[in-house]
Design an enzyme around this catalytic site. Structure first.
Site, PDB file in Angstrom:
ATOM      1  N   LYS A  18     -30.042 -35.352 -59.229  1.00  0.00           N
ATOM      2  CA  LYS A  18     -28.761 -36.168 -59.285  1.00  0.00           C
ATOM      3  C   LYS A  18     -28.120 -36.028 -58.203  1.00  0.00           C
ATOM      4  CE  LYS A  18     -24.414 -35.541 -61.538  1.00  0.00           C
ATOM      5  NZ  LYS A  18     -23.651 -34.966 -62.649  1.00  0.00           N
ATOM      6  N   ALA A  58     -38.639 -48.024 -63.566  1.00  0.00           N
ATOM      7  CA  ALA A  58     -39.270 -46.635 -63.256  1.00  0.00           C
ATOM      8  C   ALA A  58     -40.817 -47.211 -63.962  1.00  0.00           C
ATOM      9  CB  ALA A  58     -38.866 -45.646 -64.072  1.00  0.00           C
ATOM     10  N   PRO A  99     -43.289 -57.931 -57.888  1.00  0.00           N
ATOM     11  CA  PRO A  99     -43.452 -57.810 -56.305  1.00  0.00           C
ATOM     12  C   PRO A  99     -44.886 -57.764 -55.806  1.00  0.00           C
ATOM     13  CG  PRO A  99     -41.854 -56.040 -57.288  1.00  0.00           C
ATOM     14  CD  PRO A  99     -42.872 -56.718 -58.356  1.00  0.00           C
ATOM     15  N   ILE A 105     -37.273 -48.584 -55.286  1.00  0.00           N
ATOM     16  CA  ILE A 105     -36.628 -49.938 -55.740  1.00  0.00           C
ATOM     17  C   ILE A 105     -35.298 -49.615 -56.584  1.00  0.00           C
ATOM     18  CG2 ILE A 105     -36.763 -51.822 -57.173  1.00  0.00           C
ATOM     19  CD1 ILE A 105     -40.027 -52.047 -56.411  1.00  0.00           C
ATOM     20  N   LYS A 157     -50.536 -51.627 -64.708  1.00  0.00           N
ATOM     21  CA  LYS A 157     -49.303 -52.839 -64.534  1.00  0.00           C
ATOM     22  C   LYS A 157     -49.703 -53.873 -65.263  1.00  0.00           C
ATOM     23  CE  LYS A 157     -46.111 -52.259 -61.973  1.00  0.00           C
ATOM     24  NZ  LYS A 157     -44.895 -51.246 -62.467  1.00  0.00           N
ATOM     25  N   ASP A 185     -37.328 -39.236 -69.874  1.00  0.00           N
ATOM     26  CA  ASP A 185     -38.827 -39.509 -69.370  1.00  0.00           C
ATOM     27  C   ASP A 185     -39.587 -40.541 -70.138  1.00  0.00           C
ATOM     28  OD1 ASP A 185     -41.554 -38.982 -69.126  1.00  0.00           O
ATOM     29  OD2 ASP A 185     -40.929 -36.854 -68.017  1.00  0.00           O
TER      30      ASP A 185
END
Length: 322
Positions: free
Chosen positions: A44, A89, A190, A19, A165, A68
Site C-alpha cells: 500500500k 490486473a 493495447p 497501467i 489474453k 487476489d
C-alpha cells in the site's frame, strides 16, 4: 453556488501495476473516488509513494482492498459501491511458464471473478484490459491492417501469454452476453506499453528499451511492434469508462505506426546521443516485417489522440535514465 457534484467511485484492479497506477493517478486527478486491489496490503505505501512522486498531493479519495485473482475473497467488498470497474490486473510473466495453464487459468478465472463481483455490486460498466495479443497473432500480416474486428485463434499459438489474453477476453464477452444482466463491458487492447516508469514495476515492453540502451540486445529481432504510452493507455480506459458509444466495443490502443528494435536504437542515437554509448550495432529489418495496426476506431469513437511512437520511446529512455 458551489458545485458539489461528487464523481462516482471506480475500482481499479492491480494497483501496483504499470497501467493500474496511471489509471489511479488520472482518476484521482479528475476527482473520482478510487478503490484499488492489491494482492498484499504490504504494498500500500509503495502505491501511495508512487502517486505522491507523480505529483498527487492528496490521496484521501483512495482506498485499498486485499484481493487476489485466484480466489473469491474480498472481491464483492472491493466492487461494492462502485459505478465503474477498470479490470487492469493480469499476470504478465518475464518468461514463458512451463505450463500455459499457469497463465490461462488466473487470467480467465480472474476476469470472470471480477465481472461476477461487479454484477453483484450493480456496477454500470466494466472496462477490461486485454491486449493486441488477442487480436494480431493468427492472420498473415503481409499487406494486412489489424483492427478490432480481428481475433487471435488460441489454437494456432503455443505462447502462453497470447493464449491467456485471448481466452480471458473471449470468456469475458461470452459471460457478459449470457449472464451480464445488462451490465456493460468495454475492452481495451493495447500494443506494447511504454512511457515513463513511476517505480520499479515497469512493463515488459520497457525491458526492450533497457536491453537496447544497455547493449544487451545485440541483434534486431525479426519482428516489429506497436507502441503506446502508458499515460495514453490510462486515458483511453477513462474515456471508454464513460463514453456512451463504448459499451460492447473493443478498442485498439496504439500510436500510429510500428517500430523494430533497430528503429529504437537509431532514434536514441539521433535524439539522445549522450545515452547511446552502449548500443550494439543493430541491422535494419526488411520492410516485409513491418505490420500495420489501426487506431482509427479509438480516435474516431473516443476522441483519443495518442502521443507519437517516437515521443513514447524517448519518454521511456528518459525515465529509465532518471
Amino acid at each position: 453556488m458551489e458545485n458539489n457534484i461528487k464523481q462516482p467511485t471506480v475500482l481499479v484492479t492491480g494497483g501496483t501495476g504499470f497501467i493500474g497506477i496511471y489509471c489511479i493517478l488520472q482518476l484521482l486527478q479528475q476527482g473520482y473516488t478510487v478503490k484499488t486491489t492489491l494482492r498484499s496490503l504490504k504494498r500500500k505505501d509503495e502505491v501511495i509513494n508512487l502517486l505522491k512522486g507523480a505529483g498527487m498531493k492528496s490521496i484521501e479519495n483512495l482506498a485499498f482492498v486485499e484481493a487476489d485473482l485466484t480466489n473469491d475473497l474480498n472481491w464483492n467488498w472491493a466492487a461494492d459501491g462502485c459505478t465503474y470497474v477498470l479490470h487492469v490486473a493480469s499476470p504478465f510473466p518475464a518468461e514463458e511458464p512451463e505450463d500455459a495453464n499457469d497463465l490461462i487459468i488466473p487470467a480467465r478465472d480472474g476476469a470472470l471473478r471480477v465481472l461476477k463481483a461487479a454484477r453483484h455490486a450493480g456496477v454500470k460498466r466494466v472496462v477490461l484490459t486485454s491486449s493486441f495479443a488477442a487480436i494480431g497473432y493468427s492472420k498473415d500480416p503481409k499487406g494486412y491492417t489489424f483492427t478490432e474486428e480481428d481475433w487471435t485463434d488460441p489454437e494456432l499459438t503455443d505462447r502462453a501469454y497470447i493464449k491467456s489474453k485471448t481466452i480471458a477476453e473471449k470468456a469475458a464477452w461470452d459471460w457478459i452476453n449470457s449472464e451480464g444482466d445488462g451490465m456493460e463491458l468495454t475492452v481495451i487492447n493495447p500494443v506494447g506499453v511504454f512511457g515513463p516508469a513511476l517505480g520499479k514495476d515497469f512493463s515488459t515492453s520497457i525491458g526492450f528499451v533497457k536491453g537496447v540502451l544497455d547493449g544487451q540486445i545485440k541483434e534486431t529481432l525479426p519482428f516489429t511492434f506497436g507502441v503506446v504510452d502508458v499515460r495514453d493507455v490510462a486515458d483511453i480506459h477513462l474515456k471508454a469508462m464513460t463514453h456512451p458509444a463504448a459499451a460492447g466495443e473493443r478498442f485498439l490502443a496504439t500510436a500510429t505506426g510500428v517500430m523494430s528494435l533497430y528503429d529504437v536504437a537509431e532514434l536514441i542515437r539521433k535524439e539522445r546521443p549522450e545515452y547511446a554509448g552502449n548500443i550494439a550495432d543493430l541491422k535494419p529489418l526488411d520492410e516485409s516485417f513491418y505490420i500495420a495496426i489501426s487506431n482509427e476506431k479509438s480516435q474516431r469513437v473516443l476522441n483519443w489522440h495518442p502521443r507519437s511512437k517516437e515521443e513514447v520511446i524517448l519518454a521511456s529512455v528518459d525515465s529509465l535514465l532518471n
